[in-house]
Motif scaffolding. Structure first.
Motif, PDB file in Angstrom:
ATOM      1  N   VAL A 186      -2.552   7.807   2.351  1.00 31.36           N
ATOM      2  CA  VAL A 186      -3.780   7.918   2.156  1.00 31.36           C
ATOM      3  C   VAL A 186      -4.806   6.532   1.762  1.00 31.36           C
ATOM      4  O   VAL A 186      -5.407   5.871   2.932  1.00 31.36           O
ATOM      5  CB  VAL A 186      -4.328   8.835   1.421  1.00 31.36           C
ATOM      6  CG1 VAL A 186      -6.122   8.896   1.638  1.00 31.36           C
ATOM      7  CG2 VAL A 186      -3.928  10.747   2.343  1.00 31.36           C
ATOM      8  N   ILE A 187      -4.528   6.352   0.829  1.00 35.31           N
ATOM      9  CA  ILE A 187      -5.647   4.613   0.257  1.00 35.31           C
ATOM     10  C   ILE A 187      -5.039   3.908   0.727  1.00 35.31           C
ATOM     11  O   ILE A 187      -5.660   2.769   1.332  1.00 35.31           O
ATOM     12  CB  ILE A 187      -5.511   4.909  -1.425  1.00 35.31           C
ATOM     13  CG1 ILE A 187      -4.531   3.929  -1.675  1.00 35.31           C
ATOM     14  CG2 ILE A 187      -6.100   5.437  -2.162  1.00 35.31           C
ATOM     15  CD1 ILE A 187      -4.269   3.788  -3.327  1.00 35.31           C
ATOM     16  N   TYR A 188      -3.737   3.407   0.856  1.00 27.59           N
ATOM     17  CA  TYR A 188      -2.697   2.322   2.466  1.00 27.59           C
ATOM     18  C   TYR A 188      -3.759   2.359   3.538  1.00 27.59           C
ATOM     19  O   TYR A 188      -4.342   1.120   3.987  1.00 27.59           O
ATOM     20  CB  TYR A 188      -1.252   2.690   2.456  1.00 27.59           C
ATOM     21  CG  TYR A 188      -1.036   1.506   3.736  1.00 27.59           C
ATOM     22  CD1 TYR A 188      -0.569   1.111   3.729  1.00 27.59           C
ATOM     23  CD2 TYR A 188      -0.833   1.954   4.710  1.00 27.59           C
ATOM     24  CE1 TYR A 188      -0.400  -0.274   4.678  1.00 27.59           C
ATOM     25  CE2 TYR A 188      -0.117   1.410   6.107  1.00 27.59           C
ATOM     26  CZ  TYR A 188      -0.278   0.423   5.898  1.00 27.59           C
ATOM     27  OH  TYR A 188       0.635  -0.427   6.577  1.00 27.59           O
ATOM     28  N   ALA A 189      -3.914   3.859   4.293  1.00 24.08           N
ATOM     29  CA  ALA A 189      -5.135   3.951   5.047  1.00 24.08           C
ATOM     30  C   ALA A 189      -6.218   3.468   5.253  1.00 24.08           C
ATOM     31  O   ALA A 189      -6.103   3.270   6.175  1.00 24.08           O
ATOM     32  CB  ALA A 189      -4.314   4.887   5.828  1.00 24.08           C
ATOM     33  N   ARG A 190      -7.052   3.894   4.753  1.00 23.68           N
ATOM     34  CA  ARG A 190      -7.793   3.323   3.534  1.00 23.68           C
ATOM     35  C   ARG A 190      -8.856   2.171   3.528  1.00 23.68           C
ATOM     36  O   ARG A 190      -9.455   1.340   3.530  1.00 23.68           O
ATOM     37  CB  ARG A 190      -8.414   4.142   2.894  1.00 23.68           C
ATOM     38  CG  ARG A 190      -8.988   5.902   3.304  1.00 23.68           C
ATOM     39  CD  ARG A 190      -9.619   5.850   4.120  1.00 23.68           C
ATOM     40  NE  ARG A 190     -10.748   5.985   3.669  1.00 23.68           N
ATOM     41  CZ  ARG A 190     -11.930   6.646   4.422  1.00 23.68           C
ATOM     42  NH1 ARG A 190     -11.440   6.509   5.927  1.00 23.68           N
ATOM     43  NH2 ARG A 190     -13.421   6.304   4.492  1.00 23.68           N
ATOM     44  N   GLY A 191      -7.036   0.897   3.783  1.00 23.69           N
ATOM     45  CA  GLY A 191      -7.208  -0.358   3.237  1.00 23.69           C
ATOM     46  C   GLY A 191      -7.233  -1.212   2.348  1.00 23.69           C
ATOM     47  O   GLY A 191      -7.572  -1.871   1.366  1.00 23.69           O
ATOM     48  N   ALA A 192      -6.126   0.110   0.830  1.00 25.24           N
ATOM     49  CA  ALA A 192      -5.845  -0.406  -0.414  1.00 25.24           C
ATOM     50  C   ALA A 192      -4.904  -2.306  -0.174  1.00 25.24           C
ATOM     51  O   ALA A 192      -4.493  -2.367   0.819  1.00 25.24           O
ATOM     52  CB  ALA A 192      -5.313   0.474  -1.250  1.00 25.24           C
ATOM     53  N   GLN A 193      -5.150  -3.031  -1.211  1.00 22.34           N
ATOM     54  CA  GLN A 193      -4.491  -4.532  -1.019  1.00 22.34           C
ATOM     55  C   GLN A 193      -3.479  -4.118  -2.349  1.00 22.34           C
ATOM     56  O   GLN A 193      -3.478  -3.183  -3.256  1.00 22.34           O
ATOM     57  CB  GLN A 193      -5.459  -5.322  -1.392  1.00 22.34           C
ATOM     58  CG  GLN A 193      -7.587  -5.533  -0.634  1.00 22.34           C
ATOM     59  CD  GLN A 193      -6.315  -5.954   0.428  1.00 22.34           C
ATOM     60  OE1 GLN A 193      -5.876  -6.766   0.940  1.00 22.34           O
ATOM     61  NE2 GLN A 193      -7.066  -4.704   1.785  1.00 22.34           N
TER      62      GLN A 193
END
Length: 376
Positions: free
Chosen positions: A107-114
């Motif tokens: 989910v955080i990957y899909a939201r743009g996590a670095q």
């Protein structure tokens, strides 16, 4: 007369009773309810969904390896749950706000996590692994189910402001046995808050199977509070995207809370401190390995004429992401001890100043003792 209790279905029946667009072999099936919500997905977007899942799996595997090598204190694997996390999260609008548990790497990957965002908390260097305001995601929540209450509170704020945003919260099957989740659903239903509850039923609350926790399918729990609820095959990324899109649309339109039970499976351990071989058999794991969400989506794309080069490029990109994650983790280094005093209070506080000075004096005493020992 006692109420009639519907025994929970076995794994195969759980899946048969779930909304689906892709079969485990990647073949497409008609779904009149969900088809309109994936009709506008083009070939590039389909490839992107596979890419996201493959990269997520490599990030997850690298997180496990980094923990085993002492670079991280803990890691909560999400192998097997890629379709649920990527599918649902890709439907969430940028202005919506997400309240995750500790397993929502996808989910955080899909939201743009670095790269560094995945590891700071697990390395013990930050209270939040990322900037919540930048991602539109609250800090990963370790307390089981607490994030559902936070999501409902946020949703009531949205309602009060008259905004068109939606709060989305993720939790596991084990969390449905917690009071916080049930209280959150009651409150959301009572006040028709614009919140979407996403239960990732991965079949195991650490070592307790979902069949022990609930005599009925989990989707009936949220429905019992008057919340429109749907069960989806959580290893089908297209179906996960479609049900998330429908739920978000309903909540955004003022129709109150919505709930999704995504039937999936945790292929790995609960966390890196867990040994799943102690409580589940290989037959069960093999059953779910045959329903791997990445294999399913790849087969679907192959049926549409995707080339071998596409899959090779995706694997190469995933390898680069894992390498980047490792490099960012190793270069983080230990934080300054003084950092523990930051953000205890919103404004400067004399007690914190005293404690900070005492710590500095204490550390200096070791240096003085070393110098004295050298002089002798």
């Amino acid at each position: 007369m006692s109420p009639q209790i519907t025994p929970i279905a076995d794994t195969a029946q759980d899946l048969e009773l779930s909304e689906r667009i892709l079969n485990p072999d990647g073949s497409r099936i008609a779904n009149p309810r969900l088809d309109p919500f994936v009709a506008d997905i083009d070939s590039a977007q389909l490839r992107s969904l596979l890419r996201d899942m493959v990269i997520l799996r490599r990030i997850d595997a690298e997180g496990v390896a980094l923990q085993r090598q002492g670079q991280l204190g803990l890691w909560a694997p999400c192998q097997g749950q890629e379709a649920t996390q990527i599918g649902t999260a890709r439907a969430i609008a940028p202005e919506d706000y997400v309240f995750p548990s500790y397993r929502e790497t996808g989910v955080i990957y899909a939201r743009g996590a670095q790269p560094g965002d995945y590891v700071r908390m697990w390395r013990g260097e930050e209270g939040a692994a990322y900037d919540p305001a930048a991602l539109g995601v609250a800090p990963l929540q370790i307390i089981i189910g607490a994030q559902t209450l936070h999501a409902v509170g946020y949703a009531l704020g949205i309602q009060h402001d008259g905004a068109k945003e939606v709060a989305v919260t993720y939790f596991g099957d084990g969390a449905t046995s917690q009071g916080d989740v049930n209280e959150a659903m009651i409150f959301a239903a009572s006040y028709q808050a614009p919140v979407v509850f996403v239960c990732q039923n991965n079949h195991w609350a650490i070592s307790v199977p979902v069949s022990t926790q609930s005599r009925v399918p989990l989707v009936q729990r949220s429905a019992g509070y008057g919340i429109p609820s749907v069960r989806v095959d959580g290893n089908d990324v297209l179906a996960s995207y479609a049900v998330s899109r429908t739920a978000l649309d309903e909540a955004r339109a003022g129709k109150g809370p919505q709930a999704i039970e995504a039937v999936t499976y945790r292929l790995g351990a609960h966390t890196t401190s867990d040994d799943p071989t102690k409580y589940r058999g290989s037959d069960e794991e093999q059953y779910w390995a045959g329903r791997d969400p990445i294999v399913r989506m790849r087969a679907f794309l192959e049926g549409r004429g995707a080339s071998a080069q596409l899959f090779a490029d995706v694997e190469a990109e995933a390898a680069d992401a894992a390498e980047d994650l490792r490099a960012r983790t190793v270069e983080l280094g230990p934080p300054s001890p003084d950092k523990m005093f930051d953000h205890v209070y919103s404004d400067p506080h004399p007690l914190i100043d005293q404690q900070k000075a005492w710590r500095a004096q204490y550390e200096a005493s070791f240096e003085d003792a070393s110098l004295e020992g050298g002089a002798r």
